[in-house]
Design a protein around this motif. Structure first.
Motif, PDB file in Angstrom:
ATOM      1  N   THR A 145       0.841  -1.205   0.000  1.00 26.97           N
ATOM      2  CA  THR A 145       0.000   0.000   0.000  1.00 26.97           C
ATOM      3  C   THR A 145       0.867   1.243   0.000  1.00 26.97           C
ATOM      4  O   THR A 145       2.006   1.240   0.475  1.00 26.97           O
ATOM      5  N   LEU A 146       0.279   2.316  -0.547  1.00 26.78           N
ATOM      6  CA  LEU A 146       0.933   3.624  -0.545  1.00 26.78           C
ATOM      7  C   LEU A 146       0.098   4.545   0.329  1.00 26.78           C
ATOM      8  O   LEU A 146      -1.108   4.654   0.143  1.00 26.78           O
ATOM      9  N   ARG A 147       0.744   5.191   1.279  1.00 29.89           N
ATOM     10  CA  ARG A 147       0.036   6.092   2.193  1.00 29.89           C
ATOM     11  C   ARG A 147       0.749   7.422   2.271  1.00 29.89           C
ATOM     12  O   ARG A 147       1.885   7.553   1.845  1.00 29.89           O
ATOM     13  N   GLY A 148       0.058   8.409   2.875  1.00 27.17           N
ATOM     14  CA  GLY A 148       0.656   9.731   3.074  1.00 27.17           C
ATOM     15  C   GLY A 148       1.645   9.731   4.219  1.00 27.17           C
ATOM     16  O   GLY A 148       1.919   8.700   4.825  1.00 27.17           O
ATOM     17  N   MET A 149       2.129  10.909   4.530  1.00 29.18           N
ATOM     18  CA  MET A 149       3.205  11.089   5.495  1.00 29.18           C
ATOM     19  C   MET A 149       2.875  10.573   6.889  1.00 29.18           C
ATOM     20  O   MET A 149       3.764  10.111   7.611  1.00 29.18           O
ATOM     21  N   TYR A 150       1.620  10.717   7.311  1.00 27.15           N
ATOM     22  CA  TYR A 150       1.272  10.329   8.674  1.00 27.15           C
ATOM     23  C   TYR A 150       0.547   8.986   8.737  1.00 27.15           C
ATOM     24  O   TYR A 150      -0.215   8.715   9.659  1.00 27.15           O
ATOM     25  N   GLY A 151       0.773   8.159   7.722  1.00 29.05           N
ATOM     26  CA  GLY A 151       0.231   6.802   7.785  1.00 29.05           C
ATOM     27  C   GLY A 151      -1.197   6.703   7.286  1.00 29.05           C
ATOM     28  O   GLY A 151      -1.685   7.552   6.542  1.00 29.05           O
ATOM     29  N   GLU A 152      -1.850   5.654   7.744  1.00 30.00           N
ATOM     30  CA  GLU A 152      -3.182   5.279   7.257  1.00 30.00           C
ATOM     31  C   GLU A 152      -4.153   6.456   7.146  1.00 30.00           C
ATOM     32  O   GLU A 152      -4.324   7.231   8.079  1.00 30.00           O
ATOM     33  N   GLY A 153      -4.780   6.561   5.981  1.00 28.53           N
ATOM     34  CA  GLY A 153      -5.844   7.546   5.806  1.00 28.53           C
ATOM     35  C   GLY A 153      -5.366   8.976   5.667  1.00 28.53           C
ATOM     36  O   GLY A 153      -6.164   9.898   5.655  1.00 28.53           O
ATOM     37  N   THR A 154      -4.061   9.190   5.605  1.00 29.45           N
ATOM     38  CA  THR A 154      -3.587  10.569   5.490  1.00 29.45           C
ATOM     39  C   THR A 154      -3.172  10.880   4.059  1.00 29.45           C
ATOM     40  O   THR A 154      -2.805   9.998   3.290  1.00 29.45           O
ATOM     41  N   GLN A 155      -3.281  12.153   3.720  1.00 28.42           N
ATOM     42  CA  GLN A 155      -2.902  12.651   2.403  1.00 28.42           C
ATOM     43  C   GLN A 155      -1.390  12.846   2.339  1.00 28.42           C
ATOM     44  O   GLN A 155      -0.741  13.027   3.356  1.00 28.42           O
ATOM     45  N   SER A 156      -0.893  12.830   1.132  1.00 29.16           N
ATOM     46  CA  SER A 156       0.522  13.137   0.980  1.00 29.16           C
ATOM     47  C   SER A 156       0.743  14.635   1.141  1.00 29.16           C
ATOM     48  O   SER A 156      -0.049  15.447   0.712  1.00 29.16           O
ATOM     49  N   ILE A 157       1.825  14.988   1.801  1.00 31.02           N
ATOM     50  CA  ILE A 157       2.235  16.383   1.937  1.00 31.02           C
ATOM     51  C   ILE A 157       3.664  16.435   1.420  1.00 31.02           C
ATOM     52  O   ILE A 157       4.487  15.591   1.774  1.00 31.02           O
ATOM     53  N   GLY A 158       3.960  17.390   0.578  1.00 29.51           N
ATOM     54  CA  GLY A 158       5.329  17.536   0.083  1.00 29.51           C
ATOM     55  C   GLY A 158       5.822  16.329  -0.689  1.00 29.51           C
ATOM     56  O   GLY A 158       7.015  16.027  -0.683  1.00 29.51           O
ATOM     57  N   ALA A 159       4.908  15.625  -1.374  1.00 26.74           N
ATOM     58  CA  ALA A 159       5.260  14.466  -2.215  1.00 26.74           C
ATOM     59  C   ALA A 159       5.971  13.354  -1.434  1.00 26.74           C
ATOM     60  O   ALA A 159       6.776  12.611  -1.975  1.00 26.74           O
ATOM     61  N   ILE A 160       5.655  13.270  -0.145  1.00 24.30           N
ATOM     62  CA  ILE A 160       6.223  12.203   0.688  1.00 24.30           C
ATOM     63  C   ILE A 160       5.188  11.087   0.847  1.00 24.30           C
ATOM     64  O   ILE A 160       4.033  11.344   1.176  1.00 24.30           O
ATOM     65  N   TYR A 161       5.634   9.862   0.575  1.00 22.00           N
ATOM     66  CA  TYR A 161       4.738   8.700   0.607  1.00 22.00           C
ATOM     67  C   TYR A 161       5.397   7.569   1.386  1.00 22.00           C
ATOM     68  O   TYR A 161       6.630   7.447   1.401  1.00 22.00           O
ATOM     69  N   GLY A 202       2.497  28.520   6.260  1.00 24.37           N
ATOM     70  CA  GLY A 202       1.842  27.341   6.817  1.00 24.37           C
ATOM     71  C   GLY A 202       2.681  26.088   6.582  1.00 24.37           C
ATOM     72  O   GLY A 202       3.584  26.077   5.741  1.00 24.37           O
ATOM     73  N   PHE A 203       2.354  25.011   7.298  1.00 22.67           N
ATOM     74  CA  PHE A 203       3.137  23.776   7.195  1.00 22.67           C
ATOM     75  C   PHE A 203       2.999  23.130   5.816  1.00 22.67           C
ATOM     76  O   PHE A 203       4.001  22.831   5.158  1.00 22.67           O
ATOM     77  N   ASN A 204       1.777  22.927   5.357  1.00 22.32           N
ATOM     78  CA  ASN A 204       1.590  22.255   4.066  1.00 22.32           C
ATOM     79  C   ASN A 204       2.220  23.055   2.926  1.00 22.32           C
ATOM     80  O   ASN A 204       2.857  22.489   2.036  1.00 22.32           O
ATOM     81  N   GLU A 205       2.026  24.367   2.947  1.00 24.40           N
ATOM     82  CA  GLU A 205       2.604  25.209   1.901  1.00 24.40           C
ATOM     83  C   GLU A 205       4.132  25.072   1.907  1.00 24.40           C
ATOM     84  O   GLU A 205       4.754  24.859   0.870  1.00 24.40           O
ATOM     85  N   ALA A 206       4.724  25.166   3.100  1.00 20.46           N
ATOM     86  CA  ALA A 206       6.184  25.056   3.214  1.00 20.46           C
ATOM     87  C   ALA A 206       6.665  23.692   2.722  1.00 20.46           C
ATOM     88  O   ALA A 206       7.683  23.586   2.026  1.00 20.46           O
ATOM     89  N   MET A 207       5.927  22.636   3.075  1.00 13.32           N
ATOM     90  CA  MET A 207       6.327  21.276   2.660  1.00 13.32           C
ATOM     91  C   MET A 207       6.336  21.151   1.137  1.00 13.32           C
ATOM     92  O   MET A 207       7.214  20.510   0.557  1.00 13.32           O
TER      93      MET A 207
END
Lengths: 340, 340
Positions: A192-208, A271-276
């Motif tokens: 599985t591919l998940r976002g930065m904070y694990g299950e159910g989270t979106q990717s931020i800063g293209a981190i998976y 903001g955090f997401n923008e900076a990421m």
């Protein structure tokens, strides 16, 4: 023709490796059904066992003793799970002094042993988690079924109880809109591919995060080997897309990277997401040679430090959202431009 | 308390002044009803008269001899009107060598004498346009009614035939959402507020034109005096809003200005409107002392030069939209950072 020199090296693309082993102890109810006393007694037992460990010293934390900011910092560092954060009655954890290994207590299972390494280090991380696991198993009787393997609270973990995850920076796959294709390929391979904070989270800063889904009917070594091979292919794919961007979309990708650099080094609040997202572009830009490397700059570390709770822990000040945005701006600009 | 040192000086806020006189010649149909021969004969007559002028030398252009790019450059420099651009059969103009005065021929009226000055120079611009007007009137019989004044094609110009316009940079009034209030106040005073390219156009880069609406039953001197006073009040209002931004919204306005600076100095391609909005912020930022002045930098000139046609004329290359965006990016970065 890909420009080979500009391709992302493995260490640019793979951020970290995480091994997690789920274990439960015979003779105890599952955490969900335990009362507080039972849970605390089990925690104490495990803490006492770990005190005898010769390899690592561990620090013991009870969730109920931590305030929101402290807890969130542990989550942002991926040292504890969001689920343990929420286990306010009996959740607890042991953290090794080198901060690589955490033993989560009374989360979804009685024990979750987690080891994190920088870069791609599946075997090393597994060896380290296993050593702790073996040490605990000498003193405790794990719930183990001859046919199925380790018994866990959630059926998806039954078997090896092993989840191996690799965190990657995949900006080129993301920019070229190939994430969905990757998700589908990985699903067919039981990953599985998940976002930065694990299950159910979106990717931020293209981190998976890529991790195994299957734990039953497969040996630990095979899980790791299979994941290792897939990660190598994902890195190839990311590099293929980087070469495509550089060769076929040169002006556009340079424009995107430069704008992100211009914005993140020229602002008063962020903001955090923008900076990421900008840092992701800068990391890609340094990989592609579009912008110069900054000596000694560790963007992975910077990405960790600017999270909403971490920036407060880092600077030792409690701040509201706006104050954080201002502090984050200053901290990033200082770090990127090496200002004093 | 306004920070008085940071307020915009008159020359920062007022970009240019334009005077336009509408005139028609007795014994000729209005341009709309003339055939090509009649129109061309009248043009020739006026060209011959202007050849006798001792003050200025004029260059003569026929619209039908110019290609789209050449014509558009004249429009972007505000030397001819969009209406004359479209007068492809008989439109023509005379342009003084110093490029301050244009005599538009066979536009809406037989003659439109226009003089543009940098900064706030209503009286000087009017004196210069009048000198040309007087010189022509010695040789031509203008349509003039004892009671109404100069007769023009459109009734809104009857009387003095004078339109006096001042082009201003009003970023603080714009950012604080006070443009609509200004429009309403000006309307009550018989003045209008328009965008950068005149009637019916939107503002780009917080640049606005304020001009008189009324031409009938009022003396030329009174039109100019009244406009001068209102412009002084508008400048006060702009400075009041600048002080407000600096004192009450300091971080936010600094953030906006810095981001615009970061973006415009870090990109590979940029559209005209986007660039204008950033340059507007930079002009404001230099006025407020948020970013350093660049020696010898003329942002008003840069704003003129980066227009879609002007950038091609300036660089001497015909370019499609994407090539223009790339060339505009390079030109702006070179100009702002004084790179060679």
């Amino acid at each position: 023709m890909p420009n080979m020199e500009s391709l992302g090296k493995l260490e640019d693309i793979v951020i970290s490796t995480r091994i997690r082993l789920a274990r439960n102890i015979v003779g105890h109810k599952m955490p969900e059904y335990m009362n507080i006393k039972e849970a605390n007694d089990l925690s104490k037992e495990i803490v006492n066992i770990m005190k005898m460990s010769k390899d690592d010293e561990y620090e013991y934390y009870k969730i109920r003793d931590l305030d929101d900011l402290e807890k969130t910092c542990f989550v942002e560092e991926h040292l504890i799970s969001p689920k343990l954060y929420g286990s306010i009655l009996s959740g607890a954890f042991l953290l090794s002094k080198n901060r690589r290994t955490t033993i989560l207590l009374n989360e979804e299972d009685h024990l979750r042993i987690q080891t994190i390494y920088k870069g791609l280090n599946l075997k090393q991380a597994y060896a380290e988690a296993s050593k702790t696991d073996d040490f605990l198993e000498e003193q405790l009787e794990y719930s183990f079924h001859e046919k199925f393997g380790y018994i866990t609270s959630c059926p998806t973990n039954i078997g090896t109880g092993l989840r191996a995850s690799v965190m990657l920076h995949l900006p080129a796959i993301s920019i070229t809109n190939n994430i969905e294709e990757l998700v589908n390929i990985l699903r067919k391979l039981g990953l599985t591919l998940r976002g930065m904070y694990g299950e159910g989270t979106q990717s931020i800063g293209a981190i998976y995060q890529i991790s195994n889904q299957k734990t039953l009917g497969i040996r630990e070594e095979d899980i790791l080997d299979r994941l290792n091979k897939v990660i190598a292919q994902v890195i190839d794919r990311e590099n293929e897309m980087r070469a495509f961007l550089l060769n076929e979309r040169k002006i556009d990708i340079e424009d995107k990277i430069l704008r992100s650099y211009g914005l993140i080094t020229n602002n008063k609040k962020i903001g955090f997401n923008e900076a990421m997202n900008y840092l992701s572009d800068i990391k890609l830009g340094m990989g592609l040679g579009v912008i110069d490397q900054v000596d000694g700059l560790d963007i992975n570390k910077l990405m960790l430090e600017i999270q909403p709770a971490k920036i407060q822990c880092k600077l030792g000040v409690r701040m509201d959202k706006r104050a954080r945005e201002i502090a984050r701006s200053e901290y990033i600009i200082k770090t990127l431009t090496k200002e004093e």
